[in-house]
Design a protein around this motif. Structure first.
Motif, PDB file in Angstrom:
ATOM      1  N   THR A  67     -11.574  19.439   4.865  1.00  0.00           N
ATOM      2  CA  THR A  67     -12.237  18.831   5.844  1.00  0.00           C
ATOM      3  C   THR A  67     -11.781  17.545   5.822  1.00  0.00           C
ATOM      4  OG1 THR A  67     -14.461  19.534   5.228  1.00  0.00           O
ATOM      5  CG2 THR A  67     -13.708  19.853   6.548  1.00  0.00           C
ATOM      6  N   ASN A  68     -12.525  16.852   4.050  1.00  0.00           N
ATOM      7  CA  ASN A  68     -12.407  15.700   3.456  1.00  0.00           C
ATOM      8  C   ASN A  68     -10.958  14.776   3.973  1.00  0.00           C
ATOM      9  OD1 ASN A  68     -15.655  15.447   2.648  1.00  0.00           O
ATOM     10  ND2 ASN A  68     -14.030  16.964   1.802  1.00  0.00           N
ATOM     11  N   LYS A  69     -10.678  14.125   5.213  1.00  0.00           N
ATOM     12  CA  LYS A  69      -9.526  13.352   5.200  1.00  0.00           C
ATOM     13  C   LYS A  69      -9.338  12.224   4.850  1.00  0.00           C
ATOM     14  CE  LYS A  69      -6.804  12.220   9.377  1.00  0.00           C
ATOM     15  NZ  LYS A  69      -6.540  10.860   8.887  1.00  0.00           N
ATOM     16  N   CYS A  70      -8.469  11.753   3.992  1.00  0.00           N
ATOM     17  CA  CYS A  70      -8.110  10.838   3.550  1.00  0.00           C
ATOM     18  C   CYS A  70      -7.774   9.436   5.149  1.00  0.00           C
ATOM     19  CB  CYS A  70      -6.529  10.255   3.050  1.00  0.00           C
ATOM     20  SG  CYS A  70      -6.110   9.178   1.978  1.00  0.00           S
ATOM     21  N   LEU A  71      -8.552   8.637   4.329  1.00  0.00           N
ATOM     22  CA  LEU A  71      -8.490   6.854   5.254  1.00  0.00           C
ATOM     23  C   LEU A  71      -7.717   6.231   4.971  1.00  0.00           C
ATOM     24  CD1 LEU A  71     -12.854   6.893   5.472  1.00  0.00           C
ATOM     25  CD2 LEU A  71     -10.923   7.642   7.030  1.00  0.00           C
ATOM     26  N   LYS A  72      -6.971   6.262   3.674  1.00  0.00           N
ATOM     27  CA  LYS A  72      -5.260   5.234   4.386  1.00  0.00           C
ATOM     28  C   LYS A  72      -5.161   5.577   5.429  1.00  0.00           C
ATOM     29  CE  LYS A  72      -1.875   3.954   1.723  1.00  0.00           C
ATOM     30  NZ  LYS A  72      -1.557   2.206   1.424  1.00  0.00           N
ATOM     31  N   CYS A 126      -1.927   8.842   6.487  1.00  0.00           N
ATOM     32  CA  CYS A 126      -2.267   9.477   5.894  1.00  0.00           C
ATOM     33  C   CYS A 126      -3.020  10.420   5.893  1.00  0.00           C
ATOM     34  CB  CYS A 126      -2.590   9.350   4.067  1.00  0.00           C
ATOM     35  SG  CYS A 126      -2.319  10.655   2.724  1.00  0.00           S
ATOM     36  N   LYS A 127      -2.237  12.149   5.684  1.00  0.00           N
ATOM     37  CA  LYS A 127      -3.106  13.003   6.328  1.00  0.00           C
ATOM     38  C   LYS A 127      -3.786  14.410   5.764  1.00  0.00           C
ATOM     39  CE  LYS A 127      -0.438  13.222  10.775  1.00  0.00           C
ATOM     40  NZ  LYS A 127       0.317  12.051  11.115  1.00  0.00           N
ATOM     41  N   GLN A 128      -3.622  13.734   4.599  1.00  0.00           N
ATOM     42  CA  GLN A 128      -4.217  14.747   3.142  1.00  0.00           C
ATOM     43  C   GLN A 128      -6.066  15.234   3.408  1.00  0.00           C
ATOM     44  OE1 GLN A 128      -2.648  16.106   1.063  1.00  0.00           O
ATOM     45  NE2 GLN A 128      -3.694  17.363   0.446  1.00  0.00           N
ATOM     46  N   ASN A 147     -13.710   7.453   1.635  1.00  0.00           N
ATOM     47  CA  ASN A 147     -13.446   8.481   1.050  1.00  0.00           C
ATOM     48  C   ASN A 147     -11.631   8.364   1.376  1.00  0.00           C
ATOM     49  OD1 ASN A 147     -13.648  10.983   0.710  1.00  0.00           O
ATOM     50  ND2 ASN A 147     -12.791  12.102   2.470  1.00  0.00           N
ATOM     51  N   TYR A 148     -10.581   9.097   0.389  1.00  0.00           N
ATOM     52  CA  TYR A 148      -9.425   8.939  -0.370  1.00  0.00           C
ATOM     53  C   TYR A 148      -8.850  10.161  -0.327  1.00  0.00           C
ATOM     54  CZ  TYR A 148      -9.974   3.983   1.727  1.00  0.00           C
ATOM     55  OH  TYR A 148     -10.129   2.522   1.896  1.00  0.00           O
ATOM     56  N   CYS A 149      -7.768  10.295  -0.726  1.00  0.00           N
ATOM     57  CA  CYS A 149      -7.365  11.490  -1.357  1.00  0.00           C
ATOM     58  C   CYS A 149      -7.431  11.239  -2.618  1.00  0.00           C
ATOM     59  CB  CYS A 149      -6.132  12.284  -0.858  1.00  0.00           C
ATOM     60  SG  CYS A 149      -4.840  10.871  -0.823  1.00  0.00           S
ATOM     61  N   LEU A 150      -6.998  12.177  -3.515  1.00  0.00           N
ATOM     62  CA  LEU A 150      -6.466  11.784  -4.468  1.00  0.00           C
ATOM     63  C   LEU A 150      -5.393  11.086  -5.368  1.00  0.00           C
ATOM     64  CD1 LEU A 150      -7.262  15.779  -5.960  1.00  0.00           C
ATOM     65  CD2 LEU A 150      -8.528  13.766  -6.528  1.00  0.00           C
ATOM     66  N   LYS A 151      -4.210  10.695  -3.973  1.00  0.00           N
ATOM     67  CA  LYS A 151      -3.039   9.575  -3.948  1.00  0.00           C
ATOM     68  C   LYS A 151      -3.835   8.213  -4.150  1.00  0.00           C
ATOM     69  CE  LYS A 151       1.219   9.336  -2.537  1.00  0.00           C
ATOM     70  NZ  LYS A 151       2.895   9.221  -1.844  1.00  0.00           N
ATOM     71  N   HIS A 152      -4.391   8.394  -2.839  1.00  0.00           N
ATOM     72  CA  HIS A 152      -4.792   6.812  -2.728  1.00  0.00           C
ATOM     73  C   HIS A 152      -6.901   6.364  -2.845  1.00  0.00           C
ATOM     74  CE1 HIS A 152      -2.157   8.075   0.342  1.00  0.00           C
ATOM     75  NE2 HIS A 152      -1.664   6.961  -0.108  1.00  0.00           N
ATOM     76  N   CYS A 170      -7.675  -1.990  -0.740  1.00  0.00           N
ATOM     77  CA  CYS A 170      -9.309  -1.717  -0.625  1.00  0.00           C
ATOM     78  C   CYS A 170      -9.726  -2.869  -0.154  1.00  0.00           C
ATOM     79  CB  CYS A 170     -10.043  -1.353  -2.170  1.00  0.00           C
ATOM     80  SG  CYS A 170     -12.031  -1.523  -2.489  1.00  0.00           S
ATOM     81  N   SER A 171     -10.836  -2.939   0.651  1.00  0.00           N
ATOM     82  CA  SER A 171     -11.184  -4.147   1.448  1.00  0.00           C
ATOM     83  C   SER A 171     -13.279  -4.541   0.291  1.00  0.00           C
ATOM     84  CB  SER A 171     -12.262  -3.297   3.306  1.00  0.00           C
ATOM     85  OG  SER A 171     -13.225  -2.333   3.065  1.00  0.00           O
ATOM     86  N   GLY A 172     -12.957  -3.736  -0.435  1.00  0.00           N
ATOM     87  CA  GLY A 172     -13.937  -4.335  -1.219  1.00  0.00           C
ATOM     88  C   GLY A 172     -13.668  -5.046  -2.195  1.00  0.00           C
ATOM     89  N   ALA A 173     -13.249  -5.692  -2.496  1.00  0.00           N
ATOM     90  CA  ALA A 173     -12.660  -6.226  -3.292  1.00  0.00           C
ATOM     91  C   ALA A 173     -13.360  -6.901  -3.612  1.00  0.00           C
ATOM     92  CB  ALA A 173     -11.396  -6.743  -3.056  1.00  0.00           C
ATOM     93  N   GLY A 174     -13.907  -7.748  -4.806  1.00  0.00           N
ATOM     94  CA  GLY A 174     -15.203  -8.534  -5.395  1.00  0.00           C
ATOM     95  C   GLY A 174     -16.410  -7.966  -5.713  1.00  0.00           C
TER      96      GLY A 174
END
Length: 163
Positions: A80-85, A88-90, A104-109, A117-121
């Motif tokens: 149920t944990n969908k990748c937010l990239k 990506c539909k994983q 939340n992301y899949c293992l690949k992303h 990533c928007s959290g840089a810094g």
């Protein structure tokens, strides 16, 4: 018994009156003409089948998508944990949260470089600091080794050997 040849309207083979029925000759094309409403073996719900569709295939798709039985629902709810990239539909069994942007992301992303990533810094995790320190240490050793290696002419093969 009437032995006149009769053509099966599903498979178009010839039979006598005793064997022209779909069940009597094991007709493999009966599903095209003999429209039945199969019942799902898991949830006991009628599954509508359109003319020309194979009931086994339609019931299988029902079990994979729409079935309300416990085993089928449990199978679907695990991932149920969908990748937010974007794109990506994983889906993963467990949440894989980025340390920097907390999404939340899949293992690949899962790594910041793999999902823009928007959290840089933001501060890195302990593992991130260790990886950066190792990378800097190995690159500084390589740079010092290459610069010191060039300044030692005694190691060159053209230098005369004293015996």
């Amino acid at each position: 018994a009437d032995f006149l040849p009769l053509k099966c309207d599903a498979c178009e083979r010839l039979f006598c009156t005793e064997h022209v029925a779909y069940a009597q000759h094991g007709c493999t094309s009966a599903y095209k003409k003999d429209v039945q409403v199969p019942v799902c073996p898991l949830c006991n719900t009628p599954v509508p089948v359109r003319r020309g569709e194979m009931p086994d295939v339609v019931v299988g798709e029902h079990i994979d998508r729409d079935c309300k039985s416990d085993p089928a629902q449990r199978k679907r709810k695990i991932f149920t944990n969908k990748c937010l990239k974007p794109g990506c539909k994983q889906k993963e069994m467990m949440k894989v949260i980025c340390d920097q942007c907390h999404k939340n992301y899949c293992l690949k992303h899962r790594h910041p470089l793999d999902h823009d990533c928007s959290g840089a810094g933001r501060p890195l995790s302990k593992a991130g600091h260790a990886a950066v320190a190792r990378a800097e240490a190995s690159s500084s050793k390589a740079a010092s080794a290459s610069s010191s290696g060039a300044s030692r002419p005694a190691d060159s093969p053209s230098a005369p050997a004293s015996a």
